[in-house]
Design a protein around this motif. Structure first.
Motif, mmCIF file in Angstrom:
data_model
loop_
_atom_site.group_PDB
_atom_site.id
_atom_site.type_symbol
_atom_site.label_atom_id
_atom_site.label_comp_id
_atom_site.label_asym_id
_atom_site.label_seq_id
_atom_site.Cartn_x
_atom_site.Cartn_y
_atom_site.Cartn_z
ATOM 1 N N TYR A 174 74.350 2.135 100.549
ATOM 2 C CA TYR A 174 73.959 2.021 99.175
ATOM 3 C C TYR A 174 72.929 0.826 99.064
ATOM 4 O O TYR A 174 73.493 -0.306 99.404
ATOM 5 N N ASP A 175 71.782 0.882 98.328
ATOM 6 C CA ASP A 175 71.239 -0.457 97.926
ATOM 7 C C ASP A 175 71.735 -0.922 96.718
ATOM 8 O O ASP A 175 71.969 -2.037 96.517
ATOM 9 N N GLU A 176 71.980 0.150 95.791
ATOM 10 C CA GLU A 176 72.872 -0.330 94.605
ATOM 11 C C GLU A 176 73.899 0.868 94.423
ATOM 12 O O GLU A 176 73.486 2.188 94.542
ATOM 13 N N VAL A 177 74.691 0.550 93.691
ATOM 14 C CA VAL A 177 75.912 1.861 93.317
ATOM 15 C C VAL A 177 76.457 1.176 92.102
ATOM 16 O O VAL A 177 76.877 -0.045 91.876
ATOM 17 N N SER A 178 76.928 1.956 91.064
ATOM 18 C CA SER A 178 77.550 1.496 89.856
ATOM 19 C C SER A 178 78.966 1.538 90.244
ATOM 20 O O SER A 178 79.555 2.073 91.065
ATOM 21 N N ILE A 179 79.961 0.516 89.572
ATOM 22 C CA ILE A 179 81.219 0.361 89.627
ATOM 23 C C ILE A 179 82.069 1.699 89.435
ATOM 24 O O ILE A 179 83.115 1.984 90.080
ATOM 25 N N GLN A 180 81.286 2.338 88.600
ATOM 26 C CA GLN A 180 82.153 3.574 88.188
ATOM 27 C C GLN A 180 81.961 4.565 89.217
ATOM 28 O O GLN A 180 83.012 5.231 89.558
ATOM 29 N N GLU A 181 80.933 4.680 90.003
ATOM 30 C CA GLU A 181 80.933 5.425 91.358
ATOM 31 C C GLU A 181 81.689 4.969 92.471
ATOM 32 O O GLU A 181 82.348 5.815 93.335
ATOM 33 N N VAL A 182 82.098 3.416 92.382
ATOM 34 C CA VAL A 182 82.866 2.849 93.280
ATOM 35 C C VAL A 182 84.071 3.584 93.205
ATOM 36 O O VAL A 182 85.050 3.955 94.139
ATOM 37 N N ILE A 183 84.781 3.478 91.731
ATOM 38 C CA ILE A 183 85.883 3.992 91.402
ATOM 39 C C ILE A 183 85.920 5.391 91.677
ATOM 40 O O ILE A 183 87.233 6.077 92.389
ATOM 41 N N ASP A 184 85.107 6.074 91.321
ATOM 42 C CA ASP A 184 85.240 7.709 91.475
ATOM 43 C C ASP A 184 85.271 8.037 93.035
ATOM 44 O O ASP A 184 86.157 9.022 93.359
ATOM 45 N N LYS A 185 84.480 7.559 93.755
ATOM 46 C CA LYS A 185 84.610 8.005 95.118
ATOM 47 C C LYS A 185 85.520 7.230 96.030
ATOM 48 O O LYS A 185 85.333 7.230 97.324
ATOM 49 N N THR A 193 92.535 -2.106 91.494
ATOM 50 C CA THR A 193 92.882 -3.008 90.358
ATOM 51 C C THR A 193 91.749 -4.019 89.935
ATOM 52 O O THR A 193 91.295 -4.130 88.960
ATOM 53 N N ALA A 194 91.005 -4.401 91.187
ATOM 54 C CA ALA A 194 90.002 -5.373 91.147
ATOM 55 C C ALA A 194 88.555 -4.673 90.742
ATOM 56 O O ALA A 194 87.998 -5.084 89.571
ATOM 57 N N SER A 195 88.576 -3.380 90.959
ATOM 58 C CA SER A 195 87.407 -2.702 90.539
ATOM 59 C C SER A 195 87.271 -2.232 88.961
ATOM 60 O O SER A 195 86.606 -2.380 88.246
ATOM 61 N N ILE A 196 88.773 -1.913 88.544
ATOM 62 C CA ILE A 196 88.517 -1.725 87.369
ATOM 63 C C ILE A 196 88.385 -2.839 86.472
ATOM 64 O O ILE A 196 87.798 -3.031 85.143
ATOM 65 N N MET A 197 88.994 -4.372 86.893
ATOM 66 C CA MET A 197 88.856 -5.414 86.206
ATOM 67 C C MET A 197 87.412 -5.704 86.143
ATOM 68 O O MET A 197 86.590 -6.303 84.981
ATOM 69 N N CYS A 198 86.564 -5.136 87.092
ATOM 70 C CA CYS A 198 85.067 -5.707 87.381
ATOM 71 C C CYS A 198 84.413 -4.808 86.006
ATOM 72 O O CYS A 198 83.537 -5.197 85.285
ATOM 73 N N MET A 199 84.815 -3.489 86.159
ATOM 74 C CA MET A 199 84.220 -2.568 85.359
ATOM 75 C C MET A 199 84.468 -3.002 83.509
ATOM 76 O O MET A 199 83.581 -2.956 83.028
ATOM 77 N N GLU A 200 85.762 -3.258 83.264
ATOM 78 C CA GLU A 200 86.114 -3.502 81.978
ATOM 79 C C GLU A 200 85.467 -4.950 81.438
ATOM 80 O O GLU A 200 85.229 -5.092 80.359
ATOM 81 N N ASN A 201 85.204 -5.844 82.516
ATOM 82 C CA ASN A 201 84.747 -7.211 82.223
ATOM 83 C C ASN A 201 83.306 -7.426 82.502
ATOM 84 O O ASN A 201 82.683 -8.369 82.302
ATOM 85 N N LYS A 202 82.614 -6.302 82.841
ATOM 86 C CA LYS A 202 81.463 -5.989 83.192
ATOM 87 C C LYS A 202 80.721 -7.311 84.204
ATOM 88 O O LYS A 202 79.896 -8.090 84.057
ATOM 89 N N MET A 203 81.555 -7.389 85.243
ATOM 90 C CA MET A 203 81.230 -8.471 86.351
ATOM 91 C C MET A 203 80.643 -7.797 87.672
ATOM 92 O O MET A 203 81.057 -7.127 88.174
#
Ligand code: UDP
Length: 231
Positions: A174-185, A193-203
């Motif tokens: 991927y050149d670009e991927v959303s954190i939501q897709e990272v979590i879903d797939k 745990t780290a992915s969810i924190m990234c999503m919730e805190n927009k990091m």
């Protein structure tokens, strides 16, 4: 980018040896970080512990104790890399979430501000200070706490793929991927745990290969060939 959080895996420090330290590899990182620090960019660093120990390494000892050993492994890594950074001409400080005598100083938001104001590179050692977490989670936690602009994830692979590129030669990067897709797939970027924190805190995160020539500097300067994880 004014303030960045760079995550290095423990294995990356070991180079081809896979365990312990590879000084040449660490020196290459130091030289790149010095270029950024000399330009006034504030750099925080989290290092994994997998070149020494993982909490999951032993089935026979209590997980809490095994994780304490893992957290101390990250401290050993930070002390080592911090010393190499000093030999490359940078000022550094190791901070931990628990008291460790003279080995490090206790993490606090005020301390971070003080050391960054004096152009120190800050090493966030000891993970979160709690068992059952990882340095991935510590990376996101510290990035959010210090209000970093972005997390730089320097990995053995050069970005995020839709499958393991080592076992599947047709895996697509991927050149670009959303954190939501990272979590879903369940894409292997950072743990859940780290992915969810990234999503919730927009990091946001920039994922790239540590072994590619000058990749840390190139990433910060916009010549980026890895994967951008958007939030
Ligand atoms: N660790 C922990 N809490 C933390 C960070 C790390 O207990 O907040 C321990 C855990 O045992 C882990 C080891 O330190 O296995 C090394 O950290 P790293 O994130 O490299 O481990 P990995 O995710 O590869 O297991």
């Amino acid at each position: 980018m004014k303030r960045i959080l760079l995550k290095l895996s423990g294995e990356a420090l070991a180079g081809d040896k896979k365990t312990g330290f590879d000084e040449a590899t660490v020196m290459k990182v130091a030289k790149q970080v010095k270029i950024l620090v000399d330009e006034g960019i504030q750099v925080g660093i989290v290092i994994g512990g997998g070149n020494f120990w993982r909490g999951r390494s032993s089935e026979n000892i209590n997980r809490e104790k095994a994780d304490q050993i893992g957290m101390l492994a990250t401290l050993m890594n930070c002390i080592y890399v911090s010393e190499i950074f000093q030999s490359a001409g940078m000022m550094t400080q190791v901070l931990t979430p628990f008291e460790c005598g003279g080995f490090s100083k206790l993490y606090s938001h005020e301390r971070v501000g003080k050391y960054f104001a004096h152009n120190f590179v800050i090493f966030f050692a000891g993970g979160t200070g709690h068992p059952y977490f990882s340095t991935d989670t510590a990376t996101v936690l510290r990035a959010v706490e210090i209000e970093a602009d972005v997390i730089l994830l320097a990995k053995a692979v050069d970005g995020v793929y839709d499958d393991d590129p080592k076992s599947n030669p047709n895996a697509k990067k991927y050149d670009e991927v959303s954190i939501q897709e990272v979590i879903d797939k369940k894409l292997a970027v950072v743990d859940m745990t780290a992915s969810i924190m990234c999503m919730e805190n927009k990091m946001p995160m920039l994922v790239f290969g540590l072994n590619q020539e000058n990749s840390i500097v190139n990433t910060v300067k916009g010549d980026f060939t890895g994967t951008k994880v958007t939030v």
